[in-house]
Scaffold this motif. Sequence first.
Motif, PDB file in Angstrom:
ATOM      1  N   LEU A  71     -33.806  20.749  36.361  1.00 25.96           N
ATOM      2  CA  LEU A  71     -34.643  19.851  37.162  1.00 25.96           C
ATOM      3  C   LEU A  71     -33.814  18.783  37.855  1.00 25.96           C
ATOM      4  N   LEU A  72     -32.929  18.134  37.117  1.00 32.13           N
ATOM      5  CA  LEU A  72     -32.143  17.042  37.689  1.00 32.13           C
ATOM      6  C   LEU A  72     -30.847  17.505  38.333  1.00 32.13           C
ATOM      7  N   GLY A  73     -30.361  18.659  37.930  1.00 34.38           N
ATOM      8  CA  GLY A  73     -29.056  19.128  38.378  1.00 34.38           C
ATOM      9  C   GLY A  73     -28.040  18.871  37.280  1.00 34.38           C
ATOM     10  N   TRP A  74     -27.014  19.714  37.237  1.00 32.31           N
ATOM     11  CA  TRP A  74     -26.034  19.624  36.155  1.00 32.31           C
ATOM     12  C   TRP A  74     -25.255  18.317  36.210  1.00 32.31           C
ATOM     13  N   GLY A  75     -24.867  17.902  37.407  1.00 32.48           N
ATOM     14  CA  GLY A  75     -24.094  16.666  37.551  1.00 32.48           C
ATOM     15  C   GLY A  75     -24.883  15.428  37.175  1.00 32.48           C
ATOM     16  N   SER A  76     -26.136  15.369  37.624  1.00 31.20           N
ATOM     17  CA  SER A  76     -26.979  14.215  37.297  1.00 31.20           C
ATOM     18  C   SER A  76     -27.287  14.152  35.811  1.00 31.20           C
ATOM     19  N   THR A  77     -27.498  15.309  35.203  1.00 34.59           N
ATOM     20  CA  THR A  77     -27.753  15.335  33.761  1.00 34.59           C
ATOM     21  C   THR A  77     -26.541  14.836  32.993  1.00 34.59           C
ATOM     22  N   LEU A  78     -25.365  15.283  33.414  1.00 34.85           N
ATOM     23  CA  LEU A  78     -24.140  14.830  32.761  1.00 34.85           C
ATOM     24  C   LEU A  78     -23.938  13.329  32.954  1.00 34.85           C
ATOM     25  N   LYS A  79     -24.271  12.820  34.137  1.00 36.96           N
ATOM     26  CA  LYS A  79     -24.150  11.378  34.384  1.00 36.96           C
ATOM     27  C   LYS A  79     -25.111  10.573  33.506  1.00 36.96           C
ATOM     28  N   ILE A  80     -26.321  11.083  33.330  1.00 37.61           N
ATOM     29  CA  ILE A  80     -27.294  10.373  32.504  1.00 37.61           C
ATOM     30  C   ILE A  80     -26.822  10.309  31.059  1.00 37.61           C
ATOM     31  N   PHE A  81     -26.337  11.437  30.541  1.00 35.10           N
ATOM     32  CA  PHE A  81     -25.928  11.472  29.144  1.00 35.10           C
ATOM     33  C   PHE A  81     -24.613  10.751  28.882  1.00 35.10           C
ATOM     34  N   THR A  82     -23.756  10.606  29.908  1.00 31.23           N
ATOM     35  CA  THR A  82     -22.463   9.948  29.700  1.00 31.23           C
ATOM     36  C   THR A  82     -22.413   8.542  30.273  1.00 31.23           C
ATOM     37  N   ASN A  83     -23.508   8.055  30.811  1.00 29.98           N
ATOM     38  CA  ASN A  83     -23.547   6.701  31.351  1.00 29.98           C
ATOM     39  C   ASN A  83     -23.324   5.695  30.218  1.00 29.98           C
ATOM     40  N   ARG A  84     -22.533   4.687  30.505  1.00 31.79           N
ATOM     41  CA  ARG A  84     -22.160   3.702  29.483  1.00 31.79           C
ATOM     42  C   ARG A  84     -23.379   2.992  28.885  1.00 31.79           C
ATOM     43  N   SER A  85     -24.399   2.737  29.689  1.00 31.83           N
ATOM     44  CA  SER A  85     -25.580   2.046  29.179  1.00 31.83           C
ATOM     45  C   SER A  85     -26.493   2.969  28.366  1.00 31.83           C
ATOM     46  N   ASN A  86     -26.261   4.280  28.440  1.00 28.78           N
ATOM     47  CA  ASN A  86     -27.105   5.235  27.724  1.00 28.78           C
ATOM     48  C   ASN A  86     -26.436   5.820  26.484  1.00 28.78           C
ATOM     49  N   TYR A  87     -25.322   5.261  26.050  1.00 28.37           N
ATOM     50  CA  TYR A  87     -24.627   5.832  24.891  1.00 28.37           C
ATOM     51  C   TYR A  87     -25.481   5.807  23.631  1.00 28.37           C
ATOM     52  N   LYS A  88     -26.273   4.766  23.446  1.00 28.33           N
ATOM     53  CA  LYS A  88     -27.115   4.677  22.251  1.00 28.33           C
ATOM     54  C   LYS A  88     -28.154   5.801  22.247  1.00 28.33           C
ATOM     55  N   GLY A  89     -28.757   6.067  23.388  1.00 32.12           N
ATOM     56  CA  GLY A  89     -29.732   7.148  23.483  1.00 32.12           C
ATOM     57  C   GLY A  89     -29.096   8.517  23.343  1.00 32.12           C
ATOM     58  N   CYS A 140     -34.728  10.016  23.521  1.00 36.01           N
ATOM     59  CA  CYS A 140     -35.386  10.329  24.799  1.00 36.01           C
ATOM     60  C   CYS A 140     -35.985   9.084  25.434  1.00 36.01           C
ATOM     61  N   ILE A 141     -36.555   8.227  24.616  1.00 30.98           N
ATOM     62  CA  ILE A 141     -37.132   6.991  25.159  1.00 30.98           C
ATOM     63  C   ILE A 141     -36.045   6.112  25.758  1.00 30.98           C
ATOM     64  N   VAL A 142     -34.910   6.009  25.065  1.00 29.26           N
ATOM     65  CA  VAL A 142     -33.814   5.188  25.580  1.00 29.26           C
ATOM     66  C   VAL A 142     -33.177   5.824  26.811  1.00 29.26           C
ATOM     67  N   LEU A 143     -32.956   7.141  26.775  1.00 29.71           N
ATOM     68  CA  LEU A 143     -32.292   7.827  27.882  1.00 29.71           C
ATOM     69  C   LEU A 143     -33.146   7.850  29.150  1.00 29.71           C
ATOM     70  N   PHE A 144     -34.410   8.178  28.997  1.00 31.05           N
ATOM     71  CA  PHE A 144     -35.261   8.405  30.164  1.00 31.05           C
ATOM     72  C   PHE A 144     -36.296   7.305  30.357  1.00 31.05           C
ATOM     73  N   GLY A 145     -36.064   6.138  29.801  1.00 34.47           N
ATOM     74  CA  GLY A 145     -37.001   5.028  29.926  1.00 34.47           C
ATOM     75  C   GLY A 145     -37.198   4.555  31.350  1.00 34.47           C
ATOM     76  N   GLU A 146     -36.161   4.659  32.154  1.00 35.37           N
ATOM     77  CA  GLU A 146     -36.281   4.193  33.537  1.00 35.37           C
ATOM     78  C   GLU A 146     -37.033   5.173  34.431  1.00 35.37           C
ATOM     79  N   PHE A 147     -37.287   6.391  33.944  1.00 35.80           N
ATOM     80  CA  PHE A 147     -37.994   7.398  34.736  1.00 35.80           C
ATOM     81  C   PHE A 147     -39.505   7.364  34.542  1.00 35.80           C
ATOM     82  N   TRP A 148     -40.007   6.638  33.560  1.00 32.13           N
ATOM     83  CA  TRP A 148     -41.438   6.674  33.255  1.00 32.13           C
ATOM     84  C   TRP A 148     -42.322   6.261  34.426  1.00 32.13           C
ATOM     85  N   PRO A 149     -41.986   5.228  35.229  1.00 34.49           N
ATOM     86  CA  PRO A 149     -42.847   4.931  36.382  1.00 34.49           C
ATOM     87  C   PRO A 149     -42.917   6.082  37.387  1.00 34.49           C
ATOM     88  N   SER A 150     -41.820   6.773  37.607  1.00 36.08           N
ATOM     89  CA  SER A 150     -41.829   7.917  38.523  1.00 36.08           C
ATOM     90  C   SER A 150     -42.652   9.066  37.952  1.00 36.08           C
TER      91      SER A 150
END
Length: 132
Positions: free
Chosen positions: A50-68, A95-105
């Motif tokens: 859905l998001l693309g391989w690169g975007s998924t990797l960026k979400i999971f490796t983003n410094r602010s998302n390490y806890k999630g 999932c809540i921490v990783l994708f919390g910013e997507f809930w309004p969309s």
Amino acid sequence: MAYEITEQKKIGLGLIGFGVFFSFLGVLLFFDRGLLALGNILWLAGVALLLGWGSTLKIFTNRSNYKGTLSFLLGLFFIFVRWPIVGIFLEIYGCIVLFGEFWPSVKVFLYQIPVFGWILQYPVMLLDRLRS
């Protein structure tokens, strides 16, 4: 709609749906490890499509998302080593921490689905009428 849904994104949404279904079924069947693992694999593949391989990797490796990311992967590990209850709670938190910013969309997207959107909006409309 404001954005285009390609065939790849449709397949991704389907995989996410099947992943959620198998995870839900695994929880209903007293935390069946096989169904939970299958649901996680389908969900991860769906997110990647859905998001693309690169975007998924960026979400999971983003410094602010390490806890999630850490809690989600630790939850996946606990499911594989036969501690599914702990694993599910860690994955939900991740999932809540990783994708919390997507809930309004996601909310806007769900409101645009013809029948399902009306069912979701009805309690909000009813509360607005009661306040007036």
